[in-house]
Design a protein around this motif. Structure first.
Motif, PDB file in Angstrom:
ATOM      1  N   LYS A 176     -62.519  74.687  47.180  1.00 29.59           N
ATOM      2  CA  LYS A 176     -61.648  75.578  46.411  1.00 29.59           C
ATOM      3  C   LYS A 176     -62.406  76.163  45.221  1.00 29.59           C
ATOM      4  O   LYS A 176     -62.312  77.357  44.927  1.00 29.59           O
ATOM      5  CB  LYS A 176     -60.416  74.819  45.933  1.00 29.59           C
ATOM      6  CG  LYS A 176     -59.447  75.665  45.150  1.00 29.59           C
ATOM      7  CD  LYS A 176     -58.227  74.850  44.734  1.00 29.59           C
ATOM      8  CE  LYS A 176     -57.269  75.716  43.964  1.00 29.59           C
ATOM      9  NZ  LYS A 176     -57.105  75.312  42.593  1.00 29.59           N
ATOM     10  N   THR A 177     -63.179  75.338  44.545  1.00 33.13           N
ATOM     11  CA  THR A 177     -63.944  75.791  43.391  1.00 33.13           C
ATOM     12  C   THR A 177     -65.008  76.806  43.793  1.00 33.13           C
ATOM     13  O   THR A 177     -65.186  77.830  43.129  1.00 33.13           O
ATOM     14  CB  THR A 177     -64.580  74.589  42.668  1.00 33.13           C
ATOM     15  OG1 THR A 177     -63.536  73.687  42.291  1.00 33.13           O
ATOM     16  CG2 THR A 177     -65.346  75.026  41.439  1.00 33.13           C
ATOM     17  N   VAL A 178     -65.698  76.547  44.888  1.00 38.69           N
ATOM     18  CA  VAL A 178     -66.705  77.491  45.379  1.00 38.69           C
ATOM     19  C   VAL A 178     -66.047  78.827  45.720  1.00 38.69           C
ATOM     20  O   VAL A 178     -66.570  79.898  45.384  1.00 38.69           O
ATOM     21  CB  VAL A 178     -67.464  76.920  46.593  1.00 38.69           C
ATOM     22  CG1 VAL A 178     -68.302  77.993  47.271  1.00 38.69           C
ATOM     23  CG2 VAL A 178     -68.332  75.748  46.185  1.00 38.69           C
ATOM     24  N   GLU A 179     -64.880  78.778  46.353  1.00 35.79           N
ATOM     25  CA  GLU A 179     -64.164  80.013  46.691  1.00 35.79           C
ATOM     26  C   GLU A 179     -63.766  80.781  45.431  1.00 35.79           C
ATOM     27  O   GLU A 179     -63.923  82.004  45.358  1.00 35.79           O
ATOM     28  CB  GLU A 179     -62.920  79.691  47.518  1.00 35.79           C
ATOM     29  CG  GLU A 179     -62.157  80.923  47.941  1.00 35.79           C
ATOM     30  CD  GLU A 179     -60.931  80.608  48.780  1.00 35.79           C
ATOM     31  OE1 GLU A 179     -60.266  81.570  49.194  1.00 35.79           O
ATOM     32  OE2 GLU A 179     -60.627  79.428  49.009  1.00 35.79           O
TER      33      GLU A 179
ATOM     34  N   ALA B 233     -64.658  85.354  41.857  1.00 36.09           N
ATOM     35  CA  ALA B 233     -64.783  85.832  40.478  1.00 36.09           C
ATOM     36  C   ALA B 233     -66.119  86.479  40.170  1.00 36.09           C
ATOM     37  O   ALA B 233     -66.199  87.392  39.361  1.00 36.09           O
ATOM     38  CB  ALA B 233     -64.547  84.681  39.512  1.00 36.09           C
ATOM     39  N   VAL B 234     -67.177  86.003  40.823  1.00 34.72           N
ATOM     40  CA  VAL B 234     -68.513  86.428  40.425  1.00 34.72           C
ATOM     41  C   VAL B 234     -69.221  87.278  41.470  1.00 34.72           C
ATOM     42  O   VAL B 234     -69.856  88.265  41.135  1.00 34.72           O
ATOM     43  CB  VAL B 234     -69.384  85.184  40.092  1.00 34.72           C
ATOM     44  CG1 VAL B 234     -70.798  85.568  39.730  1.00 34.72           C
ATOM     45  CG2 VAL B 234     -68.749  84.381  38.981  1.00 34.72           C
ATOM     46  N   ILE B 235     -69.120  86.911  42.695  1.00 39.31           N
ATOM     47  CA  ILE B 235     -69.941  87.536  43.727  1.00 39.31           C
ATOM     48  C   ILE B 235     -69.252  88.708  44.399  1.00 39.31           C
ATOM     49  O   ILE B 235     -69.856  89.763  44.598  1.00 39.31           O
ATOM     50  CB  ILE B 235     -70.393  86.500  44.769  1.00 39.31           C
ATOM     51  CG1 ILE B 235     -71.241  85.438  44.087  1.00 39.31           C
ATOM     52  CG2 ILE B 235     -71.126  87.149  45.934  1.00 39.31           C
ATOM     53  CD1 ILE B 235     -71.618  84.259  44.959  1.00 39.31           C
ATOM     54  N   LEU B 236     -67.990  88.554  44.765  1.00 36.77           N
ATOM     55  CA  LEU B 236     -67.297  89.619  45.470  1.00 36.77           C
ATOM     56  C   LEU B 236     -66.999  90.789  44.524  1.00 36.77           C
ATOM     57  O   LEU B 236     -66.688  90.582  43.355  1.00 36.77           O
ATOM     58  CB  LEU B 236     -65.995  89.092  46.074  1.00 36.77           C
ATOM     59  CG  LEU B 236     -66.164  88.028  47.159  1.00 36.77           C
ATOM     60  CD1 LEU B 236     -64.798  87.550  47.645  1.00 36.77           C
ATOM     61  CD2 LEU B 236     -66.978  88.532  48.329  1.00 36.77           C
TER      62      LEU B 236
END
Length: 47
Positions: free
Chosen positions: A32-35, A40-43
């Motif tokens: 969940k944290t990775v998602e 928030a950062v990559i997409l």
């Protein structure tokens, strides 16, 4: 989160068993944290 996974790994190594419930909860939190970080950062954001 990392500490929880480390504790699970140490216990598994010492006792030669895995606390499945605790492992599953820690992995779900990690995923969940990775998602959330990815969103928030990559997409790209729609501004």
């Amino acid at each position: 989160m990392g500490n929880n996974l480390n504790q699970i790994a140490r216990k598994a190594h010492t006792l030669d068993l895995v606390d499945i419930k605790r492992y599953d909860e820690a992995v779900r939190l990690f995923e969940k944290t990775v998602e959330e970080i990815t969103n928030a950062v990559i997409l790209p954001r729609n501004l």
